[in-house]
Scaffold this motif. Structure first.
Motif, short mmCIF file in Angstrom:
data_model
loop_
_atom_site.label_atom_id
_atom_site.label_comp_id
_atom_site.label_asym_id
_atom_site.label_seq_id
_atom_site.Cartn_x
_atom_site.Cartn_y
_atom_site.Cartn_z
N VAL A 42 0.77 -1.26 0.01
CA VAL A 42 -0.09 0.11 0.18
C VAL A 42 0.83 1.25 0.10
O VAL A 42 0.62 2.28 -0.62
N LEU A 43 2.07 1.35 0.48
CA LEU A 43 2.75 2.58 0.90
C LEU A 43 3.74 2.83 -0.18
O LEU A 43 4.54 3.79 -0.33
N ARG A 44 4.06 1.50 -0.89
CA ARG A 44 5.21 1.73 -1.78
C ARG A 44 5.17 2.68 -2.74
O ARG A 44 6.14 3.47 -2.93
N ALA A 45 4.04 3.36 -3.52
CA ALA A 45 4.23 4.15 -4.49
C ALA A 45 4.48 5.57 -4.05
O ALA A 45 5.19 6.14 -4.26
N ARG A 53 7.89 7.77 -4.28
CA ARG A 53 7.77 9.07 -4.72
C ARG A 53 8.42 10.27 -3.96
O ARG A 53 8.96 11.23 -4.31
N LEU A 54 8.38 9.76 -2.56
CA LEU A 54 9.09 10.60 -1.58
C LEU A 54 10.83 10.19 -1.51
O LEU A 54 11.23 10.77 -0.51
N GLY A 55 11.12 9.30 -2.10
CA GLY A 55 12.23 8.64 -2.08
C GLY A 55 12.80 8.07 -0.70
O GLY A 55 13.71 8.01 -0.24
N ARG A 56 11.82 7.13 -0.20
CA ARG A 56 11.94 6.77 1.09
C ARG A 56 11.41 5.20 1.30
O ARG A 56 11.53 4.70 2.28
N TYR A 57 11.38 4.63 0.03
CA TYR A 57 11.03 3.25 -0.05
C TYR A 57 12.09 2.33 0.13
O TYR A 57 13.10 2.41 -0.47
N VAL A 68 -0.50 11.03 7.73
CA VAL A 68 -0.33 10.59 6.52
C VAL A 68 0.78 10.99 5.52
O VAL A 68 1.13 12.07 5.93
N LEU A 69 1.21 10.12 4.56
CA LEU A 69 2.28 10.78 3.77
C LEU A 69 2.14 11.81 3.02
O LEU A 69 1.06 11.65 2.48
N ARG A 70 2.94 12.76 2.60
CA ARG A 70 2.65 13.81 1.76
C ARG A 70 2.30 13.36 0.56
O ARG A 70 3.07 12.30 -0.16
N GLY A 71 1.23 13.83 -0.18
CA GLY A 71 0.90 13.47 -1.42
C GLY A 71 -0.21 12.21 -1.24
O GLY A 71 -0.67 11.85 -2.58
N SER A 72 -0.37 11.49 -0.16
CA SER A 72 -1.25 10.20 -0.44
C SER A 72 -2.71 10.55 -0.56
O SER A 72 -3.17 11.59 -0.11
N GLU A 102 2.91 19.82 8.89
CA GLU A 102 3.61 19.14 7.95
C GLU A 102 4.98 18.99 7.94
O GLU A 102 5.61 20.38 8.28
N ASP A 103 5.79 17.89 7.35
CA ASP A 103 7.06 18.17 7.45
C ASP A 103 7.48 17.32 6.11
O ASP A 103 6.59 17.23 5.09
N PRO A 104 8.57 17.45 5.56
CA PRO A 104 8.78 17.07 4.07
C PRO A 104 8.20 15.59 3.72
O PRO A 104 8.12 15.05 2.53
N VAL A 105 7.91 14.74 4.73
CA VAL A 105 7.43 13.24 4.54
C VAL A 105 5.91 13.25 4.91
O VAL A 105 5.08 12.59 4.16
N ASP A 106 5.54 13.75 6.17
CA ASP A 106 4.32 13.38 6.73
C ASP A 106 3.51 14.77 6.91
O ASP A 106 3.76 15.99 7.18
N VAL A 107 2.09 14.45 6.63
CA VAL A 107 1.29 15.44 7.11
C VAL A 107 0.49 14.98 8.30
O VAL A 107 -0.19 13.84 8.53
N PHE A 108 0.44 15.79 9.42
CA PHE A 108 -0.01 15.65 10.79
C PHE A 108 -1.79 16.19 10.80
O PHE A 108 -1.74 17.45 10.71
N MET A 109 -2.60 15.22 11.01
CA MET A 109 -3.82 15.62 11.37
C MET A 109 -4.68 15.55 12.44
O MET A 109 -4.05 14.73 13.15
#
Length: 147
Positions: free
Chosen positions: A24-27, A31-35, A114-118, A134-141
């Protein structure tokens, strides 16, 4: 919408959940350069708590999971994964609505990241979550309980 139900997770579910997380998280992680295929699975294994996790079943088969972890001021919605072929069919919305109704009855604030752009961010926004930071990877809600 297909029939779904939630059941309590057990420790034997960890590998199925870790594999689903990687799929589920791969794409988004790529995209975030973190896989990292090993790390994405191991992070789930390291944080898996069967007592706080529910397995989502569709037509009697494993289809996903979701966890609610208590913290000081809120519940954290975590590890909410649904098999890709079942996404967009209303199952995730149904699961989330059921969980949030429980949280509302308890007057609980709910937090998540949630991951940015998800695409999942839109689901959370439809259910009343708003961005805190938000940070470069995550959006906190966060979502306050409905009255």
């Amino acid at each position: 919408m297909r029939d779904w139900r939630m059941r309590p997770a057990s420790p034997v579910d960890v590998e199925a959940v870790a594999e689903l997380r990687a799929v589920v998280l791969r794409a988004d992680l790529e995209r975030l350069g973190r896989y990292d295929p090993r790390r994405v699975r191991q992070r789930l294994r390291d944080g898996f708590d069967a007592d706080r996790t529910s397995v989502i079943e569709v037509d009697g088969a494993f289809a996903g999971c979701v966890a609610l972890r208590p913290a000081e001021d809120a519940l954290w919605l975590e590890h909410f994964y649904l098999a890709p072929e079942l996404q967009g069919a209303g199952i995730g919305s149904g699961v989330l609505a059921e969980l949030l109704a429980r949280c509302d009855r308890d007057g609980a604030l709910v937090r998540l990241n949630v991951l940015r752009g998800s695409a999942a961010r839109r689901l959370y926004e439809r259910h009343g979550f708003t961005v805190v930071t938000e940070d470069p990877v995550d959006v906190f809600m966060v979502r306050a309980p409905s009255r």
